[in-house]
Design an enzyme around this catalytic site. Structure first.
Site, mmCIF file in Angstrom:
data_model
loop_
_atom_site.group_PDB
_atom_site.id
_atom_site.type_symbol
_atom_site.label_atom_id
_atom_site.label_comp_id
_atom_site.label_asym_id
_atom_site.label_seq_id
_atom_site.Cartn_x
_atom_site.Cartn_y
_atom_site.Cartn_z
ATOM 1 N N ARG A 1 70.537 45.404 63.220
ATOM 2 C CA ARG A 1 69.387 45.477 64.128
ATOM 3 C C ARG A 1 68.190 45.777 63.230
ATOM 4 O O ARG A 1 68.294 46.608 62.340
ATOM 5 C CB ARG A 1 69.615 46.564 65.177
ATOM 6 N N GLY B 1 68.493 40.894 72.309
ATOM 7 C CA GLY B 1 67.535 41.210 71.245
ATOM 8 C C GLY B 1 67.382 40.047 70.270
ATOM 9 O O GLY B 1 66.281 39.747 69.779
ATOM 10 N N ASP C 1 80.088 41.974 75.569
ATOM 11 C CA ASP C 1 79.752 42.468 76.919
ATOM 12 C C ASP C 1 79.559 41.332 77.938
ATOM 13 O O ASP C 1 79.539 41.576 79.131
ATOM 14 C CB ASP C 1 78.449 43.287 76.884
ATOM 15 N N MET D 1 84.049 48.996 76.763
ATOM 16 C CA MET D 1 82.651 48.711 76.420
ATOM 17 C C MET D 1 81.922 47.926 77.514
ATOM 18 O O MET D 1 82.544 47.370 78.406
ATOM 19 C CB MET D 1 82.578 47.976 75.084
ATOM 20 N N GLY D 2 80.625 47.854 77.354
ATOM 21 C CA GLY D 2 79.764 47.192 78.315
ATOM 22 C C GLY D 2 78.608 48.128 78.595
ATOM 23 O O GLY D 2 78.622 48.871 79.568
ATOM 24 N N ALA E 1 94.881 47.902 87.501
ATOM 25 C CA ALA E 1 94.295 49.247 87.607
ATOM 26 C C ALA E 1 94.244 49.710 89.065
ATOM 27 O O ALA E 1 94.112 48.900 89.986
ATOM 28 C CB ALA E 1 92.893 49.242 87.020
ATOM 29 N N GLN F 1 87.407 47.204 70.351
ATOM 30 C CA GLN F 1 87.168 46.042 71.222
ATOM 31 C C GLN F 1 86.308 44.981 70.548
ATOM 32 O O GLN F 1 86.246 43.839 70.995
ATOM 33 C CB GLN F 1 86.473 46.475 72.514
HETATM 34 O O1 F6P Z 1 77.914 44.560 71.403
HETATM 35 C C1 F6P Z 1 77.819 45.241 72.597
HETATM 36 C C2 F6P Z 1 78.276 46.635 72.395
HETATM 37 O O2 F6P Z 1 79.579 46.597 71.880
HETATM 38 C C3 F6P Z 1 78.226 47.507 73.635
HETATM 39 O O3 F6P Z 1 79.302 47.326 74.498
HETATM 40 C C4 F6P Z 1 78.146 48.871 73.038
HETATM 41 O O4 F6P Z 1 77.507 49.767 73.899
HETATM 42 C C5 F6P Z 1 77.312 48.655 71.819
HETATM 43 O O5 F6P Z 1 77.461 47.308 71.464
HETATM 44 C C6 F6P Z 1 77.666 49.530 70.660
HETATM 45 O O6 F6P Z 1 76.739 49.330 69.665
HETATM 46 P P1 F6P Z 1 76.874 49.922 68.206
HETATM 47 O O7 F6P Z 1 77.888 49.102 67.476
HETATM 48 O O8 F6P Z 1 75.516 49.780 67.629
HETATM 49 O O9 F6P Z 1 77.334 51.332 68.348
#
Ligand code: F6P
Length: 353
Positions: free
Chosen positions: A75, A107, A130, A172-173, A189, A255
């Protein structure tokens, strides 16, 4: 239109299994059309730092099965500012790069628009486990991540079953419950908790007690990470309210890794091919999307507006300023996505009966 000499390719934001397969598809398609590809290392940061290399076929052989991204990802704050962007564009020009394909999420597409608006045609490919790019049915990485979750939950089920326990699993998500919903269906579930819909805790407890009374020995509850530390708190509350011993598991970054599934390799190959074809045909500032079986393109601004509308981030003034026909289409799009979420949510609870 002038002939493209070279195109650049980069991966940006969170990595996703299948990004390598997408880069491979970009390189193979471009070379087939007589256009060289430059790999930009570390996303937009690599553009600013001039960290780039011409990719030969050997650089992409044997990467279709590899997770992560061999181009690395980052990033980059510097790219948000004009100075950073101009430096990146100047580096691309010096290297003879006439267009860019950027693989990533929201982004990444903002960066793509910045480049396109400054005269460097850029096309986005959605890569995000996600699956949170509203304009596309599918983002590269989603299927692999979900299969990882299912495999982990199957393991948790074994140990839960042996101990009469409930596993509360956080998946995640960041802003989207897509992984949670689909894996909740696939793991059988008892309950699922996502940001998009209200969660009825009491109903969850009642269901677990009912299942326990009917002779069930293991229970899975899936919570999307967008709910902060709620999954941990819910674990304690389930134990207190139902008497079922409960354990919390955060699956986290496992994940994001692993070999891409067939679905991800296929989507990546098709999207990579389409992105090159569109770029060479003169398109710019579009994102490649999957709609049903088809691979199509949408203007990035339009796609981002759909996203904002869906996430309720458009102000009333912004909505009023939209072209009426476009607004109608966008509303229908958002409605369709909301219905998909509701259908899967209902399915989880119907299957848990
Ligand atoms: O790529 C999406 C994601 O995996 C999200 O599900 C998660 O919140 C975020 O990225 C985690 O980001 P980082 O790797 O910067 O901790």
């Amino acid at each position: 239109m002038e002939k493209f000499r070279r195109i650049g390719v980069l991966t940006s934001g969170g990595d996703a299994p299948g990004m390598n397969a997408a880069v491979r598809a970009v390189v193979r398609t471009a070379l087939d059309k007589g256009v060289e590809v430059v790999g930009i290392y570390g996303g937009y940061k690599g553009m600013i730092d001039d960290d780039m290399k011409v990719l030969a076929p050997r650089h992409v052989s044997n990467i279709i099965a590899r997770g992560g991204t061999f181009l690395y990802s980052a990033r980059c704050d510097e790219f948000r500012y004009e100075e950073g962007m101009q430096k990146a564009i100047a580096n691309c020009k010096n290297r003879g790069i006439d267009g860019v394909i950027a693989i990533g999420g929201d982004g990444t597409f903002r960066g793509a628009t910045d480049l396109s608006n400054r005269g460097l045609p850029t096309i986005g490919i959605p890569g995000s486990i996600d699956n949170d790019v509203t304009a596309t049915d599918y983002c590269i990485g989603f299927d692999t991540a979900m299969n990882t979750v299912v495999e982990m939950c199957d393991r948790l089920r074994d140990t839960c079953d042996s101990h009469d326990r409930c596993s509360v699993v956080e998946v995640m998500g960041r802003h989207a419950g897509h992984i949670a919903l689909r894996t909740a269906v696939a793991c059988g579930a008892s309950a699922v908790c996502i940001n998009e819909l209200p969660f009825d805790e009491e109903a969850c407890f009642a269901r677990l007690i009912e299942e326990k009374n009917s002779g069930k020995h293991c229970f899975i509850v899936i919570v999307a990470e967008g709910n902060g530390d709620y999954a941990e708190r819910l674990t304690e509350r389930i134990e207190a309210a139902t008497g079922i011993e409960s354990r919390f598991t955060r699956l986290g970054h496992v994940q994001r890794g692993g070999k891409p599934t067939l679905e991800d390799r296929l989507a990546a190959s098709r999207m990579g091919q389409k992105a090159v074809e569109c770029l060479l045909a003169g398109q710019s500032n579009v994102v490649v999307c999957q709609r049903g079986y088809d691979i199509v393109t949408y203007d990035i601004n339009y796609a981002q507006n759909i996203d904002r509308m869906y996430k309720k981030k458009l102000t009333d003034e912004q909505i009023a300023a939209l072209d009426p026909k476009e607004r109608e289409e966008m509303e229908a799009f958002c409605q369709m996505r909301a219905e998909q979420i509701q259908d899967l949510y209902d399915l989880v609870y119907e299957m848990a009966r």
